[in-house]
Design an enzyme around this catalytic site. Structure first.
Site, mmCIF file in Angstrom:
data_model
loop_
_atom_site.group_PDB
_atom_site.id
_atom_site.type_symbol
_atom_site.label_atom_id
_atom_site.label_comp_id
_atom_site.label_asym_id
_atom_site.label_seq_id
_atom_site.Cartn_x
_atom_site.Cartn_y
_atom_site.Cartn_z
ATOM 1 N N ASN A 169 0.790 -1.243 0.000
ATOM 2 C CA ASN A 169 0.000 0.000 0.000
ATOM 3 C C ASN A 169 0.818 1.288 0.000
ATOM 4 O OD1 ASN A 169 0.745 -0.497 2.622
ATOM 5 N ND2 ASN A 169 -1.199 0.133 3.524
ATOM 6 N N GLU A 264 5.662 -4.035 11.694
ATOM 7 C CA GLU A 264 4.502 -3.138 11.691
ATOM 8 C C GLU A 264 3.404 -3.875 10.947
ATOM 9 O OE1 GLU A 264 4.119 -0.488 13.334
ATOM 10 O OE2 GLU A 264 6.180 -0.031 13.917
ATOM 11 N N CYS A 298 -3.008 0.953 6.809
ATOM 12 C CA CYS A 298 -2.930 0.282 8.108
ATOM 13 C C CYS A 298 -3.654 1.104 9.156
ATOM 14 C CB CYS A 298 -1.478 0.045 8.504
ATOM 15 S SG CYS A 298 -0.481 1.533 8.502
#
Ligand code: NAP
Length: 503
Positions: A169, A264, A298
């Site tokens: 992304n 992450e 996210c």
């Protein structure tokens, strides 16, 4: 245009090359991996399917290049990073074009991602010069029982080879957020870009190549994560893994050796709305937070937890704004574009159908064409619905009505994720207490969750991650403290008398 001008070297026919030993190469596998344009669902680009031998070679060179890089003065490392940042920004157009074609990111946002990445590299170079140029000096007599006979000097040393794996992304931004701290700290870097996003990453790597980094210091291995991922992450030459992505990160963490990890991972960011909130502000933030880049962030708002008394009004306001979102091709800067893949669209549809079967209220009609899903707000979502807990990574947002703030906090804390969350209220004291109670790495007060600015600490609790990002934290994570202790034969007190007699 992608693959032309200064980028012609990175292309071999219609297949992009991989980067090893300071050169662009064609894999001996003879195989390529297709990158499907999410909007057209046709093959847009092809990249090399690298072999295990090619990974071994890259690791060998990364180990040796790192040794001399660690001896390169800090200011010189910073100078090269600034140069790479400038080249990247100068060439934002072809890189942004690849982002549009391989991940369907709206054109304007694609340019923003590249510029932001250049700024991140420069900031990292500056921060590195400051924090790595400082060490500590400790004296032994502050610990009970000791005289001042030991001087302890600390400095930060590199870890060795850093493996960077970003997600689709923000392929460029999340790659440089690993590359720049690794390099300024004196590490070498092996990048495994996401398949969707690989071509943007290869262009970005070429900017580092043109800046003149030493051979072998930076490499880029392409291929499907499912095929070469394990070989890379379990490679004995790797001294640190910096990964951003989904649950894959959990399995990597279990398999990785005794090395520092920066993970992450996913999130289910909750937006808690109190009765006294400014509902216009909330509605704008829900639109920005929930639907930017079609919800594939996210830190997207992934569940709204609103007090029942203001829920009708808020839902109406959000509905009105959803109606204004444009849907279509990324080239035309539409707000909502195709999600990254057919399997992703199918997964989102599964969550929507589950909510439908269990009685959620559809604020818009559900509409899908190929990978393009129209923005959808689901009201009256209940905890037994999958969408109340799972991360859709698409333009679909559930609203749960709550009767107390505690209910909202409990829902947020019952999630496996703990990335970010946000709370809307005019009462700052209440907001602080709610922030304390929310088990997430960050809580935003009166704004949607966000990863930036890139120098802010950014971390997830629970299944959302290990370690912390942000420029300073990443540099620190990619270094180790080294100490040298000078042992003196007699105590040494500054400005002490009797110098001659002690000599
Ligand atoms: P993903 O499927 O986990 O993939 C992430 C990266 O891992 C890709 O480069 C992928 O390569 C690679 N990979 C796949 N299998 C691997 C393996 N066995 N070993 C090593 N690497 C492997 O995630 P995604 O779909 O790209 O991104 C969406 C997810 O990322 C969401 O869950 C989102 O919340 C999360 N995310 C988190 C943050 C954060 O900072 N917390 C930021 C952005 C996104 P291939 O593409 O070749 O499979």
């Amino acid at each position: 245009m992608a693959g032309t001008g200064i980028f012609t070297d990175i292309l071999d026919g219609d297949v992009y090359k991989y980067y090893s030993d300071g050169e662009w190469k064609t894999s001996s596998s003879g195989k390529s991996v297709a990158i499907i344009n999410p909007a057209t669902r046709k093959t847009q680009y092809k990249v090399q399917a690298c072999t295990q031998e090619e990974v071994n070679k890259v690791m060998e060179m990364a180990k040796s290049a790192q040794k001399s890089w660690a001896k390169t003065p800090l200011w010189k490392r910073a100078e090269l990073l600034h140069k790479a940042a400038a080249i990247l920004k100068d060439n934002k157009a072809p890189i942004a074009e690849s982002l549009v074609k391989e991940i369907a990111k709206p054109a304007k946002d694609s340019v923003t991602e590249v510029v932001r990445s250049g700024d991140l590299i420069s900031y990292c170079a500056e921060e590195g010069v400051r924090i790595l140029g400082e060490g500590k000096f400790l004296l032994s007599d502050s610990f009970p029982g000791n005289e001042r006979t030991k001087y302890c000097l600390t400095s930060k040393i590199p870890l060795g080879v850093v493996l960077a794996i970003p997600p689709f992304n923000y392929p460029v931004n999340l790659a440089v957020s690993k590359i720049a701290p690794a390099l300024i700290a004196g590490n070498s870097l092996v990048l495994k870009p996401p398949t969707q996003g690989a071509v943007s990453c290869l262009h970005m790597v070429h900017c580092f190549h043109l800046a003149g980094f030493p051979k072998g210091l930076i490499s880029c291995i392409t291929g499907k994560g499912s095929e070469i991922g394990d070989f890379l992450t379990m490679h004995p030459a790797v001294n640190c893994i910096s990964f951003t992505g989904g649950d894959t990160g959990i399995s990597i963490s279990k398999k990785a050796g005794m090395i520092p990890l920066q993970m992450e991972l996913g999130g289910k960011d909750a937006c808690i709305v109190l009765e006294d909130a400014d509902l216009d502000l909330v509605a704008s933030n829900i639109i920005k937070g929930g639907f930017s880049y079609s919800g594939q962030r996210c830190t997207a708002v992934k569940v709204v937890l609103v007090m029942e008394s203001v829920a009708n009004e808020l839902v109406e306001k959000v509905k009105a704004k959803v109606a204004k979102l444009t849907v279509g091709p990324p080239e035309e800067n539409c707000d909502i574009t195709a999600v990254v893949s057919e399997s992703s669209a199918n997964f989102i549809e599964g969550l929507v159908m589950d909510a439908k079967d269990k009685g959620a209220t559809f604020c818009q009609e559900y509409k899908r064409q190929g990978n393009l899903i129209w923005p959808l707000l689901l009201d009256n979502v209940k905890p037994d619905m999958r969408i109340a807990w799972e991360e859709p990574f698409g333009p679909v947002l559930p609203v749960l009505r709550i009767s107390s703030v505690e209910e909202g906090i409990n829902h947020c804390n019952a999630s496996n994720f703990g990335l970010q969350g946000c709370v809307f209220t005019k009462d700052i004291n209440k907001a602080m207490l709610i922030s304390d109670a929310m088990e997430t790495g960050t809580v935003q007060i009166n704004s949607a969750p966000a990863r930036g600015p890139d120098h802010f600490p950014f971390q997830g609790l629970k299944d959302s991650g290990i370690g912390s990002q942000g420029v300073t934290n990443s540099i620190n994570l990619m270094t180790k403290v080294k100490t040298t202790v000078i042992n003196l034969p007699t105590p040494s007190y500054s400005m002490g008398e009797g110098f001659i007699s002690r000599l």
